[in-house]
Design an enzyme around this catalytic site. Structure first.
Site, short mmCIF file in Angstrom:
data_model
loop_
_atom_site.label_atom_id
_atom_site.label_comp_id
_atom_site.label_asym_id
_atom_site.label_seq_id
_atom_site.Cartn_x
_atom_site.Cartn_y
_atom_site.Cartn_z
N CYS A 164 35.91 29.44 41.43
CA CYS A 164 35.80 30.39 40.32
C CYS A 164 37.24 30.79 39.98
CB CYS A 164 34.99 31.61 40.75
SG CYS A 164 34.98 32.92 39.51
N CYS A 177 29.93 34.98 46.40
CA CYS A 177 31.29 34.72 45.93
C CYS A 177 32.19 35.75 46.58
CB CYS A 177 31.34 34.84 44.41
SG CYS A 177 33.01 34.62 43.75
N CYS A 181 50.77 42.89 41.04
CA CYS A 181 50.15 42.44 39.78
C CYS A 181 50.14 43.60 38.77
CB CYS A 181 48.73 41.95 40.05
SG CYS A 181 48.62 40.79 41.44
N CYS A 197 29.25 39.06 44.14
CA CYS A 197 30.68 38.78 44.28
C CYS A 197 31.35 39.94 44.99
CB CYS A 197 31.33 38.60 42.92
SG CYS A 197 30.52 37.38 41.92
N CYS A 215 46.95 45.62 37.73
CA CYS A 215 45.93 45.95 38.72
C CYS A 215 46.00 47.38 39.25
CB CYS A 215 46.00 44.97 39.89
SG CYS A 215 44.64 45.25 41.06
N ARG A 229 32.46 33.13 32.13
CA ARG A 229 31.99 34.51 32.36
C ARG A 229 32.80 35.54 31.60
NH1 ARG A 229 32.49 34.74 37.44
NH2 ARG A 229 30.50 33.68 37.61
N CYS A 240 46.95 47.44 47.92
CA CYS A 240 47.34 46.03 48.00
C CYS A 240 48.85 45.86 47.89
CB CYS A 240 46.64 45.25 46.88
SG CYS A 240 46.99 43.48 46.97
N1 SAM Z 1 43.21 40.51 45.61
C1 SAM Z 1 42.54 39.36 45.21
C2 SAM Z 1 43.35 38.50 44.26
O1 SAM Z 1 44.10 39.02 43.45
O2 SAM Z 1 43.21 37.29 44.31
C3 SAM Z 1 41.18 39.61 44.61
C4 SAM Z 1 40.91 40.79 43.72
S1 SAM Z 1 41.71 40.81 42.12
C5 SAM Z 1 41.35 42.45 41.60
C6 SAM Z 1 40.72 39.73 41.10
C7 SAM Z 1 41.10 39.58 39.66
O3 SAM Z 1 40.72 40.72 38.91
C8 SAM Z 1 42.56 39.40 39.31
O4 SAM Z 1 43.01 38.11 39.54
C9 SAM Z 1 42.55 39.70 37.82
O5 SAM Z 1 42.34 38.52 37.08
C10 SAM Z 1 41.37 40.65 37.67
N2 SAM Z 1 41.81 42.00 37.26
C11 SAM Z 1 42.37 42.93 38.06
N3 SAM Z 1 42.69 44.04 37.37
C12 SAM Z 1 42.32 43.82 36.09
C13 SAM Z 1 42.41 44.60 34.88
N4 SAM Z 1 42.94 45.81 34.88
N5 SAM Z 1 41.93 44.06 33.76
C14 SAM Z 1 41.40 42.80 33.76
N6 SAM Z 1 41.30 42.02 34.86
C15 SAM Z 1 41.77 42.51 36.01
FE1 SF4 Z 2 46.18 42.90 44.91
FE2 SF4 Z 2 45.17 43.61 42.57
FE3 SF4 Z 2 46.93 41.61 42.70
FE4 SF4 Z 2 44.43 41.26 43.71
S1 SF4 Z 2 44.99 41.59 41.56
S2 SF4 Z 2 46.41 40.71 44.66
S3 SF4 Z 2 44.03 43.36 44.46
S4 SF4 Z 2 47.33 43.78 43.20
#
Ligand code: SAM
Ligand code: SF4
Ligand code: DTB
Length: 338
Positions: free
Chosen positions: A190, A130, A59, A99, A62, A262, A55
């Site tokens: 959500c 979802c 973030c 989801c 992530c 959730r 990606c």
């Molecule tokens: N890429 C899309 C986005 O960010 O909108 C969807 C997937 S993203 C992985 C969905 C959510 O997963 C993130 O917004 C975050 O809140 C959660 N998430 C991702 N990595 C995480 C982690 N290591 N611990 C807890 N929550 C996490």
């Molecule tokens: Fe990409 Fe992870 Fe951020 Fe979702 S949370 S936008 S998958 S880096």
């Protein structure tokens, strides 16, 4: 849209809630919960990563960001057949909602054609659907709504003030804009966040004020406990007192009384006792299944045992929890981040 909360739930009021003696906070949360829900019923959602890794967003939490060296291989969008096979397995295991997550900053229009077909297939199985695909424009949101997508997940993650220290490639306002087009297209929202990223209690209050201030507030509010993944900037995030997580769940329940709250990422690490407190605090939904997106979820057998021990039942099922269907299994093995 604005980042100024529009409800009477200001960050100050919510911070005061979070600071209550725990018995007072739990009492308020339980009264609110019981006014709107059966406190013994918990909704089960299963999660599948339909496009993993690589990606472009940064973030900090992530494992799927291309900015971090985590060892998650970037895949292309999963074939529809495989998605549907996984959805069937989740349904057989007792999930009521499926989801699907994609590690995109935003989908391309040709991606939307493919995921719309997937939505139609999963809906035809009788599951709620979802998706979480990153940012959407109004046209894409409408395509997904027309395909029958019930919920779109797009998290605010934290307070506007703390946000910039976690993510730099997408603004808070862009997230609010996506939530707006999802709502305008007629889908359920959500939207939640992550606890334990080094934020303050004030930041947790700020996140909840944003969520409660959405008009209307989200139907579904995932509260994630940070999963610290090696190779991400947050791998060494400081420990947070788990009672702060319980308090956040309770305040989410009080400020968004009719939402499904959730317990999302991090349940395994929270343990049975803290999860039980969260259910008492008004949590009434979990992610159920072997994996989240790329990291491991709470063990399904442990979940089933916990439901029996606590006298909880899965919603949408007539039978007692002892008769919960067998645990879901992945049709293909998922990658596990280390
Ligand atoms: N890429 C899309 C986005 O960010 O909108 C969807 C997937 S993203 C992985 C969905 C959510 O997963 C993130 O917004 C975050 O809140 C959660 N998430 C991702 N990595 C995480 C982690 N290591 N611990 C807890 N929550 C996490
Ligand atoms: Fe990409 Fe992870 Fe951020 Fe979702 S949370 S936008 S998958 S880096
Ligand atoms: C949400 O709030 N949590 C889920 C779901 N929405 C998509 C994702 C959790 C991801 C945890 C880390 C991982 O496995 O990638």
């Amino acid at each position: 849209m604005t980042t100024t909360p529009t409800s009477s739930w200001t960050p100050e009021r919510i911070e005061a809630l979070l600071a209550l003696p725990l018995p007072e906070l739990m009492w308020q949360a339980q009264q609110t919960h019981r006014a709107h829900f059966d406190p013994t019923a918990v909704q089960l959602s299963s999660l599948l990563s339909i496009k993993t890794g690589g990606c472009p967003e940064d973030c900090g939490y992530c494992p799927q960001s291309a900015h971090h060296d985590v060892g998650v291989k970037a895949d292309k969008l999963m074939d529809a057949d495989l998605v549907l096979a996984n959805a069937q397995a989740a349904k057989d295991a007792g999930a009521s909602r499926f989801c699907m997550g994609a590690a995109w900053r935003e989908p391309k229009d040709r991606d939307i054609d493919k995921v719309a077909a997937i939505v139609e297939g999963v809906k035809a199985m009788g599951l709620e659907t979802c998706m979480t695909l990153g940012m959407l424009n109004a046209r894409q949101a409408q395509r997904l709504a027309d395909a029958g997508l019930d919920y779109y997940n797009h998290n605010l993650d934290t307070s506007p003030e703390f946000y910039g220290s976690i993510i730099t490639t997408r603004t808070y306002q862009e997230r609010l804009d996506t939530l707006h087009v999802v709502r305008e297209a007629g889908m359920h929202v959500c939207c939640g966040g992550i606890v334990g990223m080094g934020e303050s209690r004030r930041d947790r209050a700020g996140l909840l004020a944003q969520l409660a201030g959405l008009d209307p507030y989200p139907e579904s509010v995932p509260i994630n406990s940070l999963v610290r993944v090696a190779g991400t900037p947050l791998e060494d995030a400081p420990d947070l007192d788990p009672f702060e997580f319980v308090r956040t769940v309770a305040a989410a329940r009080i400020t968004m009384p009719k939402a499904w709250v959730r317990l999302s990422a991090g349940r395994k690490e929270l343990g049975d006792g803290i999860q039980a407190l969260c259910f008492l605090a008004g949590a009434n939904s979990i992610f159920y299944g072997d994996t989240l997106l790329v990291t491991g979820n709470a063990d399904v057998d442990a979940d089933r045992a916990l439901f029996v021990r606590l006298g909880l039942r899965a919603t949408g099922q007539q039978a007692a929890p002892t008769a919960m269907a067998p645990a879901p299994h992945r049709v293909i093995p998922m990658q596990t981040a280390h």
